[in-house]
Each structure stands twice: as structure tokens, then as C-alpha cells.
Design a protein around this motif. Sequence first.
Motif, PDB file in Angstrom:
ATOM      1  N   UNK A  23       0.827  -1.197   0.000  1.00 15.58           N
ATOM      2  CA  UNK A  23       0.000   0.000   0.000  1.00 15.58           C
ATOM      3  C   UNK A  23       0.867   1.255   0.000  1.00 15.58           C
ATOM      4  N   UNK A  24       1.883   1.256   0.858  1.00 12.60           N
ATOM      5  CA  UNK A  24       2.794   2.397   0.926  1.00 12.60           C
ATOM      6  C   UNK A  24       3.468   2.620  -0.432  1.00 12.60           C
ATOM      7  N   UNK A  25       3.870   1.532  -1.083  1.00 13.08           N
ATOM      8  CA  UNK A  25       4.503   1.623  -2.396  1.00 13.08           C
ATOM      9  C   UNK A  25       3.559   2.240  -3.427  1.00 13.08           C
ATOM     10  N   UNK A  26       2.299   1.784  -3.425  1.00  9.74           N
ATOM     11  CA  UNK A  26       1.327   2.345  -4.358  1.00  9.74           C
ATOM     12  C   UNK A  26       1.151   3.841  -4.122  1.00  9.74           C
ATOM     13  N   UNK A  27       0.994   4.220  -2.872  1.00 14.80           N
ATOM     14  CA  UNK A  27       0.784   5.627  -2.537  1.00 14.80           C
ATOM     15  C   UNK A  27       1.992   6.468  -2.957  1.00 14.80           C
ATOM     16  N   UNK A  28       3.196   6.001  -2.670  1.00 19.15           N
ATOM     17  CA  UNK A  28       4.399   6.746  -3.035  1.00 19.15           C
ATOM     18  C   UNK A  28       4.540   6.871  -4.549  1.00 19.15           C
ATOM     19  N   UNK A  29       4.229   5.802  -5.272  1.00 18.64           N
ATOM     20  CA  UNK A  29       4.299   5.861  -6.733  1.00 18.64           C
ATOM     21  C   UNK A  29       3.296   6.859  -7.290  1.00 18.64           C
ATOM     22  N   UNK A  30       2.075   6.834  -6.742  1.00 15.85           N
ATOM     23  CA  UNK A  30       1.054   7.777  -7.197  1.00 15.85           C
ATOM     24  C   UNK A  30       1.477   9.206  -6.900  1.00 15.85           C
ATOM     25  N   UNK A  31       2.055   9.425  -5.719  1.00 13.99           N
ATOM     26  CA  UNK A  31       2.524  10.766  -5.372  1.00 13.99           C
ATOM     27  C   UNK A  31       3.583  11.250  -6.363  1.00 13.99           C
ATOM     28  N   UNK A  32       4.536  10.376  -6.690  1.00 13.72           N
ATOM     29  CA  UNK A  32       5.574  10.758  -7.655  1.00 13.72           C
ATOM     30  C   UNK A  32       4.971  11.080  -9.015  1.00 13.72           C
ATOM     31  N   UNK A  33       4.031  10.261  -9.459  1.00  9.69           N
ATOM     32  CA  UNK A  33       3.387  10.492 -10.748  1.00  9.69           C
ATOM     33  C   UNK A  33       2.574  11.778 -10.753  1.00  9.69           C
ATOM     34  N   UNK A  34       1.896  12.068  -9.643  1.00 12.53           N
ATOM     35  CA  UNK A  34       1.145  13.328  -9.535  1.00 12.53           C
ATOM     36  C   UNK A  34       2.092  14.523  -9.634  1.00 12.53           C
ATOM     37  N   UNK A  35       3.271  14.412  -9.008  1.00  8.63           N
ATOM     38  CA  UNK A  35       4.265  15.485  -9.102  1.00  8.63           C
ATOM     39  C   UNK A  35       4.744  15.645 -10.535  1.00  8.63           C
ATOM     40  N   UNK A  36       5.003  14.531 -11.213  1.00  5.63           N
ATOM     41  CA  UNK A  36       5.434  14.576 -12.611  1.00  5.63           C
ATOM     42  C   UNK A  36       4.339  15.182 -13.485  1.00  5.63           C
ATOM     43  N   UNK A  37       3.086  14.807 -13.197  1.00  6.70           N
ATOM     44  CA  UNK A  37       1.957  15.337 -13.963  1.00  6.70           C
ATOM     45  C   UNK A  37       1.885  16.856 -13.809  1.00  6.70           C
ATOM     46  N   UNK A  38       2.085  17.340 -12.593  1.00 11.67           N
ATOM     47  CA  UNK A  38       2.039  18.787 -12.363  1.00 11.67           C
ATOM     48  C   UNK A  38       3.187  19.476 -13.089  1.00 11.67           C
ATOM     49  N   UNK A  39       4.366  18.859 -13.056  1.00 12.02           N
ATOM     50  CA  UNK A  39       5.513  19.422 -13.761  1.00 12.02           C
ATOM     51  C   UNK A  39       5.234  19.502 -15.255  1.00 12.02           C
ATOM     52  N   UNK A  40       4.659  18.431 -15.817  1.00 12.76           N
ATOM     53  CA  UNK A  40       4.311  18.430 -17.239  1.00 12.76           C
ATOM     54  C   UNK A  40       3.255  19.485 -17.549  1.00 12.76           C
ATOM     55  N   UNK A  41       2.261  19.628 -16.685  1.00 22.07           N
ATOM     56  CA  UNK A  41       1.222  20.635 -16.890  1.00 22.07           C
ATOM     57  C   UNK A  41       1.836  22.041 -16.894  1.00 22.07           C
ATOM     58  N   UNK A  42       2.776  22.263 -15.990  1.00 16.06           N
ATOM     59  CA  UNK A  42       3.461  23.558 -15.948  1.00 16.06           C
ATOM     60  C   UNK A  42       4.279  23.782 -17.218  1.00 16.06           C
ATOM     61  N   UNK A  43       4.948  22.737 -17.701  1.00 15.60           N
ATOM     62  CA  UNK A  43       5.737  22.838 -18.933  1.00 15.60           C
ATOM     63  C   UNK A  43       4.838  23.150 -20.131  1.00 15.60           C
ATOM     64  N   UNK A  44       3.683  22.483 -20.200  1.00 18.44           N
ATOM     65  CA  UNK A  44       2.739  22.730 -21.293  1.00 18.44           C
ATOM     66  C   UNK A  44       2.251  24.174 -21.241  1.00 18.44           C
ATOM     67  N   UNK A  45       1.951  24.652 -20.048  1.00 19.14           N
ATOM     68  CA  UNK A  45       1.501  26.036 -19.887  1.00 19.14           C
ATOM     69  C   UNK A  45       2.584  27.004 -20.367  1.00 19.14           C
ATOM     70  N   UNK A  46       3.836  26.703 -20.048  1.00 23.64           N
ATOM     71  CA  UNK A  46       4.945  27.550 -20.491  1.00 23.64           C
ATOM     72  C   UNK A  46       5.059  27.576 -22.016  1.00 23.64           C
TER      73      UNK A  46
END
Length: 93
Positions: A23-46
Amino acid sequence: MTTTEEAGVGHNSDAHRVARDQLRSFVERIQRLEEEKQTLADDIKDVKGEAKAAGYDTKTLAEMLKLLKMDKDERSEREALRDTYASALGVFG
């Protein structure tokens, strides 16, 4: 000691530990992916900001991106429907 603890299914059992770790692994992976998604969204906005600064219409750019996601048949169907609706409404008349 209770019967469940004696059977190895208590709070500290191996199965419980494995489930908790998974469970901890799933949560940590999702958190990392959410961070990457936000970074990509910011890059697209730029990039969209750069396109706008270069004089491109961002709404039309978004429309082109939407069309590019479609396959050829889907685009043709969408265009035919748009033309039919526009004609019925007198948009191009």
C-alpha cells in the motif's frame, strides 16, 4: 495471546506487513506520478505562453492539438458533421 495472533494473522503478521508495504509503495508511486503530472502541466503552460508571445492564437492551437489526437476517419466525420451543422444554421451562408 489471542487465537488470531497465535495463527500469525494479528497486527504484526507477515501478511499485514506485506500489505502495508505494498500500500505504501502504491501511494508513493502515485505521489511521484502526480508530481510529474504537475511538472508536465506547468511545462505545457509555459510552451503555450511561448506560442502566444510569438503571436499564435492559443485557442486555435488547442483545436489543432485536439484534431491531431484523432485518427483520419474521426477527423473526417467531425468535419462533415461540423459542415452539416454550419450549413443548417446558416453559418457559412
